[in-house]
Scaffold this motif. Structure first.
Motif, mmCIF file in Angstrom:
data_model
loop_
_atom_site.group_PDB
_atom_site.id
_atom_site.type_symbol
_atom_site.label_atom_id
_atom_site.label_comp_id
_atom_site.label_asym_id
_atom_site.label_seq_id
_atom_site.Cartn_x
_atom_site.Cartn_y
_atom_site.Cartn_z
ATOM 1 N N ARG A 258 -31.717 119.522 13.552
ATOM 2 C CA ARG A 258 -30.859 118.941 14.589
ATOM 3 C C ARG A 258 -29.533 119.679 14.654
ATOM 4 N N GLN A 259 -28.949 119.962 13.522
ATOM 5 C CA GLN A 259 -27.640 120.607 13.521
ATOM 6 C C GLN A 259 -27.717 122.042 14.028
ATOM 7 N N ASN A 260 -28.787 122.746 13.683
ATOM 8 C CA ASN A 260 -28.970 124.093 14.216
ATOM 9 C C ASN A 260 -29.179 124.057 15.723
ATOM 10 N N ALA A 261 -29.951 123.096 16.202
ATOM 11 C CA ALA A 261 -30.178 122.967 17.639
ATOM 12 C C ALA A 261 -28.874 122.641 18.359
ATOM 13 N N ASN A 262 -28.062 121.775 17.760
ATOM 14 C CA ASN A 262 -26.780 121.435 18.369
ATOM 15 C C ASN A 262 -25.841 122.640 18.397
ATOM 16 N N ALA A 263 -25.832 123.413 17.314
ATOM 17 C CA ALA A 263 -24.968 124.593 17.267
ATOM 18 C C ALA A 263 -25.362 125.598 18.343
ATOM 19 N N LEU A 264 -26.665 125.819 18.517
ATOM 20 C CA LEU A 264 -27.124 126.763 19.532
ATOM 21 C C LEU A 264 -26.794 126.255 20.932
ATOM 22 N N ALA A 265 -27.025 124.980 21.187
ATOM 23 C CA ALA A 265 -26.725 124.416 22.512
ATOM 24 C C ALA A 265 -25.237 124.514 22.810
ATOM 25 N N LEU A 266 -24.413 124.238 21.812
ATOM 26 C CA LEU A 266 -22.971 124.332 22.005
ATOM 27 C C LEU A 266 -22.559 125.769 22.279
ATOM 28 N N ALA A 267 -23.094 126.706 21.508
ATOM 29 C CA ALA A 267 -22.756 128.116 21.703
ATOM 30 C C ALA A 267 -23.161 128.585 23.098
ATOM 31 N N GLU A 268 -24.321 128.172 23.556
ATOM 32 C CA GLU A 268 -24.767 128.561 24.898
ATOM 33 C C GLU A 268 -23.865 127.965 25.969
ATOM 34 N N ALA A 269 -23.396 126.734 25.747
ATOM 35 C CA ALA A 269 -22.488 126.116 26.714
ATOM 36 C C ALA A 269 -21.130 126.822 26.726
ATOM 37 N N LEU A 270 -20.668 127.241 25.574
ATOM 38 C CA LEU A 270 -19.366 127.907 25.483
ATOM 39 C C LEU A 270 -19.389 129.299 26.097
ATOM 40 N N ARG A 271 -20.574 129.882 26.202
ATOM 41 C CA ARG A 271 -20.694 131.193 26.836
ATOM 42 C C ARG A 271 -20.130 131.204 28.250
ATOM 43 N N THR A 272 -20.199 130.080 28.936
ATOM 44 C CA THR A 272 -19.808 130.011 30.341
ATOM 45 C C THR A 272 -18.311 129.806 30.531
ATOM 46 N N ARG A 273 -17.586 129.610 29.439
ATOM 47 C CA ARG A 273 -16.168 129.283 29.541
ATOM 48 C C ARG A 273 -15.315 130.551 29.514
ATOM 49 N N THR A 274 -14.479 130.690 30.519
ATOM 50 C CA THR A 274 -13.580 131.855 30.557
ATOM 51 C C THR A 274 -12.387 131.688 29.618
ATOM 52 N N ASP A 275 -12.149 130.455 29.155
ATOM 53 C CA ASP A 275 -11.026 130.217 28.247
ATOM 54 C C ASP A 275 -11.438 130.313 26.781
ATOM 55 N N VAL A 276 -12.685 130.648 26.533
ATOM 56 C CA VAL A 276 -13.186 130.805 25.173
ATOM 57 C C VAL A 276 -13.427 132.280 24.898
ATOM 58 N N ALA A 277 -12.828 132.781 23.830
ATOM 59 C CA ALA A 277 -12.986 134.198 23.468
ATOM 60 C C ALA A 277 -13.643 134.320 22.103
ATOM 61 N N ASP A 278 -14.182 135.493 21.831
ATOM 62 C CA ASP A 278 -14.725 135.827 20.509
ATOM 63 C C ASP A 278 -15.722 134.789 20.004
ATOM 64 N N LEU A 279 -16.572 134.314 20.886
ATOM 65 C CA LEU A 279 -17.600 133.343 20.510
ATOM 66 C C LEU A 279 -18.596 133.995 19.559
ATOM 67 N N ARG A 280 -18.878 133.329 18.444
ATOM 68 C CA ARG A 280 -19.840 133.853 17.477
ATOM 69 C C ARG A 280 -20.817 132.760 17.051
ATOM 70 N N TYR A 281 -22.086 133.093 17.096
ATOM 71 C CA TYR A 281 -23.154 132.283 16.509
ATOM 72 C C TYR A 281 -24.352 133.194 16.350
ATOM 73 N N PRO A 282 -24.841 133.398 15.135
ATOM 74 C CA PRO A 282 -25.928 134.364 14.928
ATOM 75 C C PRO A 282 -27.198 134.059 15.709
ATOM 76 N N GLY A 283 -27.353 132.820 16.158
ATOM 77 C CA GLY A 283 -28.543 132.455 16.916
ATOM 78 C C GLY A 283 -28.511 132.870 18.370
ATOM 79 N N LEU A 284 -27.349 133.269 18.884
ATOM 80 C CA LEU A 284 -27.267 133.758 20.259
ATOM 81 C C LEU A 284 -27.883 135.150 20.335
ATOM 82 N N SER A 285 -28.696 135.377 21.351
ATOM 83 C CA SER A 285 -29.407 136.661 21.444
ATOM 84 C C SER A 285 -28.469 137.851 21.595
ATOM 85 N N ASP A 286 -27.263 137.631 22.120
ATOM 86 C CA ASP A 286 -26.323 138.736 22.302
ATOM 87 C C ASP A 286 -25.227 138.765 21.233
ATOM 88 N N ASP A 287 -25.359 137.944 20.190
ATOM 89 C CA ASP A 287 -24.375 137.975 19.113
ATOM 90 C C ASP A 287 -24.530 139.277 18.327
#
Length: 381
Positions: A258-287
């Motif tokens: 559950r926590q891994n799924a939540n982390a991935l979902a959150l990271a994917e949602a943060l990808r769309t934010r222009t006010d968020v920089a240097d997003l890191r999560y090893p589960g993102l395909s472009d990390d």
């Protein structure tokens, strides 16, 4: 423990370390509170004094060993009072004056304090960043290579097998801090490490209510040296903490998924934010760490990191969160986040956020974070 048939992570976590069933006895015996045990005659075998062994530790240590090195009869686990006690036991049991150790320069913020102590003992300390396997450049002559992957808090990943092979070829031992990944995320001993070390305070036990650490090692002589260090310094866990930790292991796979799924979902949602920089999560395909992480990790962890434009913005964001506690540490069932620069020990921007995804409903958690980002953007920095 030799397995008769392969088991999944959930089954192993639920059954790990349990004693053989005895009629009318509990499936998981309660904590044993004893400083000493009956010991007539010669003190051989069994339990004698609680600084050396305790039955409650034994069950927990066997359980963690079954998770860290399933099927490996030669692997042993030693429990400690905290993650730092476990880290210190490996470092100070293996290193002597004149030795060389390689540490990450982007790891856990207490490592600089450890570095100072090592230097005071006449040990040469070299450092290198985790990303890009930079440790390879400073391995010559080292006695011990210390790896933290994924790194905390930057979430860089290094190739454990490649580094372990290179270190062993140069005569160095290898220890991996497995705290963030947990044994359900990666198994360092299977990747060639000599030691897997972790703070069980975090995701392994997952409820934010105890301090604990452990060392798992596949070499009897190395294990004995770490055990001796534990006895000398007395860095032992209490029986209640050990029992609570063992009880918590039964839900590790459920929590981790559950926590891994939540982390991935959150990271994917943060990808769309222009006010968020240097997003890191090893589960993102472009990390930047995804390629190597996907080769050596089975789960990518619960921690996401990102940077907001200013310190003030980061503070407003944290204040606006409703389902997330502003707290340090990570890995708990309740989501936490913090502005890491407030501690002063991490080389990160003022607006850097380390976010630990908990076990809340995914939609609720993501909605809360996005709402807090919107609300915190209203004021002008």
């Amino acid at each position: 423990m030799t397995e008769s048939a392969p088991m999944g992570d959930g089954t192993r976590a639920v059954r790990a370390g349990l004693p053989e069933p005895v009629k009318h006895e509990p499936t998981l015996p309660g904590p044993v509170f004893a400083a000493h045990f009956h010991l007539p005659g010669d003190p051989t075998g069994g339990y004698a004094y609680a600084r050396d062994e305790n039955p409650t530790w034994t069950h927990l240590e066997r359980a963690i060993g079954e998770l860290e090195a399933p099927g490996a009869d030669d692997a042993e686990t030693l429990a400690f009072a905290s993650g730092m006690a476990a880290i210190s036991a490996v470092l100070f049991s293996q290193l002597r004056a004149g030795d060389v150790v390689v540490l990450p320069d982007d790891g856990y913020q207490v490592l600089p304090l450890v570095k100072e102590q090592l230097i005071a003992y006449g040990i040469e300390v070299r450092t290198a960043p985790t990303g890009g396997d930079a440790q390879l450049d400073v391995l010559d002559g080292a006695k011990l290579l210390w790896i933290e992957t994924p790194s905390n808090p930057g979430l860089d990943v290094c190739d454990v097998r490649r580094l372990a092979d290179a270190a062993h070829a140069r005569g160095a031992l290898v220890a991996v801090d497995n705290t963030l990944a947990t044994p359900l995320g990666q198994r360092p001993l299977e990747l060639g490490a000599d030691f897997s070390v972790a703070s069980a305070t975090k995701m392994l036990t997952g409820h934010g209510d105890l301090l604990l650490g452990y060392v798992t090692c596949g070499d009897a002589e190395l294990t004995a040296s770490v055990r001796s260090w534990r006895k000398i310094v007395g860095a032992i866990p209490g029986p209640m903490e050990a029992w609570l930790a063992h009880r918590s292991l039964a839900t590790l796979q459920l929590r981790a998924d559950r926590q891994n799924a939540n982390a991935l979902a959150l990271a994917e949602a943060l990808r769309t934010r222009t006010d968020v920089a240097d997003l890191r999560y090893p589960g993102l395909s472009d990390d930047p760490s995804h390629t190597i992480a996907s080769q050596q990790m089975r789960r990518f962890g619960c921690v996401v990191s990102f940077t907001l434009p200013t310190r003030a913005r980061a503070d407003r964001f944290l204040d606006a969160l409703r389902l997330v506690d502003d707290a340090t540490s990570f890995g708990g069932v309740r989501s936490t986040a913090e502005r890491r620069r407030r501690w002063g020990g991490d080389a990160v921007p003022e607006g850097f956020i380390r976010f630990s995804a908990g076990a809340e409903d995914t939609d609720d958690l993501v909605a809360d974070v996005l709402r807090a980002l919107d609300e915190s953007a209203v004021a002008v920095d």
